[in-house]
Design a protein around this motif. Structure first.
Motif, PDB file in Angstrom:
ATOM      1  N   ALA A  93      -0.560  -4.020   2.615  1.00  0.00           N
ATOM      2  CA  ALA A  93      -0.258  -4.386   3.736  1.00  0.00           C
ATOM      3  C   ALA A  93       0.984  -4.535   4.288  1.00  0.00           C
ATOM      4  O   ALA A  93       1.149  -4.251   5.337  1.00  0.00           O
ATOM      5  CB  ALA A  93      -1.264  -5.712   4.048  1.00  0.00           C
ATOM      6  N   ASN A  94       1.663  -5.305   3.784  1.00  0.00           N
ATOM      7  CA  ASN A  94       3.069  -5.426   3.961  1.00  0.00           C
ATOM      8  C   ASN A  94       4.083  -4.413   4.076  1.00  0.00           C
ATOM      9  O   ASN A  94       4.766  -4.143   4.924  1.00  0.00           O
ATOM     10  CB  ASN A  94       3.707  -6.664   3.114  1.00  0.00           C
ATOM     11  CG  ASN A  94       3.320  -7.943   3.415  1.00  0.00           C
ATOM     12  OD1 ASN A  94       3.824  -8.461   4.255  1.00  0.00           O
ATOM     13  ND2 ASN A  94       2.184  -8.369   2.767  1.00  0.00           N
ATOM     14  N   VAL A  95       3.716  -3.410   2.950  1.00  0.00           N
ATOM     15  CA  VAL A  95       4.775  -2.049   3.150  1.00  0.00           C
ATOM     16  C   VAL A  95       4.155  -1.267   4.282  1.00  0.00           C
ATOM     17  O   VAL A  95       5.107  -0.834   4.943  1.00  0.00           O
ATOM     18  CB  VAL A  95       4.431  -1.267   1.869  1.00  0.00           C
ATOM     19  CG1 VAL A  95       4.894   0.237   1.793  1.00  0.00           C
ATOM     20  CG2 VAL A  95       5.109  -2.107   0.500  1.00  0.00           C
ATOM     21  N   SER A  96       2.904  -1.176   4.410  1.00  0.00           N
ATOM     22  CA  SER A  96       2.333  -0.611   5.617  1.00  0.00           C
ATOM     23  C   SER A  96       2.690  -1.057   6.951  1.00  0.00           C
ATOM     24  O   SER A  96       3.058  -0.036   7.781  1.00  0.00           O
ATOM     25  CB  SER A  96       0.961  -0.406   5.652  1.00  0.00           C
ATOM     26  OG  SER A  96       0.230   0.147   4.589  1.00  0.00           O
ATOM     27  N   GLN A  97       2.841  -2.365   6.908  1.00  0.00           N
ATOM     28  CA  GLN A  97       3.389  -2.930   8.281  1.00  0.00           C
ATOM     29  C   GLN A  97       5.035  -2.573   8.441  1.00  0.00           C
ATOM     30  O   GLN A  97       5.485  -2.485   9.760  1.00  0.00           O
ATOM     31  CB  GLN A  97       3.103  -4.548   8.399  1.00  0.00           C
ATOM     32  CG  GLN A  97       3.493  -5.200   9.539  1.00  0.00           C
ATOM     33  CD  GLN A  97       2.696  -4.587  10.798  1.00  0.00           C
ATOM     34  OE1 GLN A  97       1.431  -4.391  10.574  1.00  0.00           O
ATOM     35  NE2 GLN A  97       3.344  -4.584  11.877  1.00  0.00           N
ATOM     36  N   SER A  98       5.455  -2.435   7.346  1.00  0.00           N
ATOM     37  CA  SER A  98       7.059  -2.265   7.344  1.00  0.00           C
ATOM     38  C   SER A  98       7.429  -0.878   7.647  1.00  0.00           C
ATOM     39  O   SER A  98       8.124  -0.626   8.580  1.00  0.00           O
ATOM     40  CB  SER A  98       7.732  -2.726   6.102  1.00  0.00           C
ATOM     41  OG  SER A  98       8.932  -2.302   6.036  1.00  0.00           O
ATOM     42  N   ILE A  99       6.335   0.018   7.247  1.00  0.00           N
ATOM     43  CA  ILE A  99       6.639   1.503   7.756  1.00  0.00           C
ATOM     44  C   ILE A  99       6.364   1.501   9.237  1.00  0.00           C
ATOM     45  O   ILE A  99       6.865   2.296   9.910  1.00  0.00           O
ATOM     46  CB  ILE A  99       5.567   2.507   6.574  1.00  0.00           C
ATOM     47  CG1 ILE A  99       6.090   2.383   5.414  1.00  0.00           C
ATOM     48  CG2 ILE A  99       5.451   3.782   7.455  1.00  0.00           C
ATOM     49  CD1 ILE A  99       5.118   3.018   4.434  1.00  0.00           C
ATOM     50  N   THR A 100       5.162   1.120   9.656  1.00  0.00           N
ATOM     51  CA  THR A 100       4.884   1.080  11.153  1.00  0.00           C
ATOM     52  C   THR A 100       6.131   0.552  11.778  1.00  0.00           C
ATOM     53  O   THR A 100       6.543   1.025  13.010  1.00  0.00           O
ATOM     54  CB  THR A 100       3.676  -0.018  11.394  1.00  0.00           C
ATOM     55  OG1 THR A 100       2.570   0.640  10.794  1.00  0.00           O
ATOM     56  CG2 THR A 100       3.347   0.143  12.949  1.00  0.00           C
ATOM     57  N   ASN A 101       6.575  -0.614  11.483  1.00  0.00           N
ATOM     58  CA  ASN A 101       7.860  -1.233  12.258  1.00  0.00           C
ATOM     59  C   ASN A 101       9.216  -0.607  12.010  1.00  0.00           C
ATOM     60  O   ASN A 101      10.109  -0.496  13.188  1.00  0.00           O
ATOM     61  CB  ASN A 101       8.109  -2.575  11.739  1.00  0.00           C
ATOM     62  CG  ASN A 101       6.858  -3.749  12.149  1.00  0.00           C
ATOM     63  OD1 ASN A 101       5.742  -3.313  12.862  1.00  0.00           O
ATOM     64  ND2 ASN A 101       6.755  -4.740  11.356  1.00  0.00           N
ATOM     65  N   SER A 102       9.684  -0.080  10.846  1.00  0.00           N
ATOM     66  CA  SER A 102      10.921   0.253  10.585  1.00  0.00           C
ATOM     67  C   SER A 102      10.955   1.692   9.876  1.00  0.00           C
ATOM     68  O   SER A 102      11.976   2.142   9.748  1.00  0.00           O
ATOM     69  CB  SER A 102      11.570  -0.464   9.633  1.00  0.00           C
ATOM     70  OG  SER A 102      11.449  -1.885   9.946  1.00  0.00           O
ATOM     71  N   GLY A 103       9.644   2.339   9.863  1.00  0.00           N
ATOM     72  CA  GLY A 103       9.989   3.681   9.089  1.00  0.00           C
ATOM     73  C   GLY A 103       9.742   3.710   7.691  1.00  0.00           C
ATOM     74  O   GLY A 103      10.032   2.476   7.133  1.00  0.00           O
ATOM     75  N   VAL A 104       9.851   4.841   6.975  1.00  0.00           N
ATOM     76  CA  VAL A 104       9.830   4.833   5.685  1.00  0.00           C
ATOM     77  C   VAL A 104      10.979   4.272   4.943  1.00  0.00           C
ATOM     78  O   VAL A 104      11.144   3.443   4.138  1.00  0.00           O
ATOM     79  CB  VAL A 104       9.491   6.102   5.178  1.00  0.00           C
ATOM     80  CG1 VAL A 104       9.742   6.082   3.505  1.00  0.00           C
ATOM     81  CG2 VAL A 104       7.913   6.646   5.486  1.00  0.00           C
ATOM     82  N   THR A 105      12.199   4.773   5.536  1.00  0.00           N
ATOM     83  CA  THR A 105      13.532   4.309   5.095  1.00  0.00           C
ATOM     84  C   THR A 105      13.645   2.793   5.509  1.00  0.00           C
ATOM     85  O   THR A 105      14.255   2.076   4.247  1.00  0.00           O
ATOM     86  CB  THR A 105      14.551   4.904   5.939  1.00  0.00           C
ATOM     87  OG1 THR A 105      14.457   6.378   5.751  1.00  0.00           O
ATOM     88  CG2 THR A 105      16.095   4.422   5.451  1.00  0.00           C
ATOM     89  N   GLY A 106      13.297   2.377   6.422  1.00  0.00           N
ATOM     90  CA  GLY A 106      13.118   0.654   6.535  1.00  0.00           C
ATOM     91  C   GLY A 106      12.136  -0.019   5.487  1.00  0.00           C
ATOM     92  O   GLY A 106      12.482  -1.111   5.113  1.00  0.00           O
ATOM     93  N   ALA A 107      11.095   0.634   5.029  1.00  0.00           N
ATOM     94  CA  ALA A 107      10.182   0.197   4.003  1.00  0.00           C
ATOM     95  C   ALA A 107      10.883  -0.016   2.712  1.00  0.00           C
ATOM     96  O   ALA A 107      10.528  -0.928   1.908  1.00  0.00           O
ATOM     97  CB  ALA A 107       8.986   0.937   4.182  1.00  0.00           C
TER      98      ALA A 107
END
Length: 190
Positions: free
Chosen positions: A48-62
């Protein structure tokens, strides 16, 4: 006084030589259920946290998010259950997730055999080491999004993402996977 000290020494030595009581089928079933519950909760929180991070910052941000938060998130689930939780792999990204102990290598080999046998539904194991009980469960690369960080370079993983992975994890081994492959295992000391 001398007899008391001698008696305590003998008692201490005798207790050190006792074997740990082997767990019953009922206890094993209970440990399997508890370990599965803990690992499922930890997996859901991480995803859930990684998915939210991808949504917010893209894969590189994750990648940045995981570098800073994956271990603390796992530790927070550990404290909820008062259990020690680890993610281990032979192809680790974080050096702290490398399989190192002989008992973990034994569990890893057993997990790989279970994963290869399509007739066996239950893929998790319980291992007793002295008085300690350990639960192991496979971590399978289950979502296409996971390939963005763990798949094939220049096919699934962009150059930008791979460069960010290497900047955070210079000795990264956690690439080259395909969907459905064994990526690692949960180890939970119950």
């Amino acid at each position: 006084m001398y007899k008391i000290i001698l008696g305590l020494i003998v008692l201490t030595l005798a207790s050190c030589n006792q074997k740990a009581k082997e767990i019953s089928k009922e206890e094993k079933a209970s440990y399997l259920m508890k370990g599965d519950s803990i690992s499922t909760h930890a997996q859901k929180i991480l995803l859930a946290n990684v998915s939210q991070s991808i949504t917010n910052s893209g894969v590189t941000g994750a990648i940045d998010f995981c570098n800073l938060n994956a271990m603390p998130l796992t530790d927070s689930v550990s404290s909820i259950y008062t259990a020690s939780i680890q993610r281990l792999s032979d192809k680790n990204r974080n050096p702290n997730n490398a399989i190192q102990e002989e008992s973990d290598w034994k569990a890893w080999e057993e997990i790989k055999l279970l994963m290869a046998n399509k007739d066996i539904q239950e893929k998790h194991i319980i291992q007793q080491n002295g008085d300690n009980i350990y639960y192991y469960k496979p971590i399978v690369l289950g979502m296409p999004t996971c390939l963005s960080c763990h798949g094939q370079i220049d096919i699934d993983i962009s150059s930008e993402t791979y460069n960010n992975i290497l900047s955070k994890y210079p000795k990264d081994k956690a690439i080259g996977y395909h969907l459905g492959e064994l990526r690692g295992m949960w180890k939970i000391k119950i």
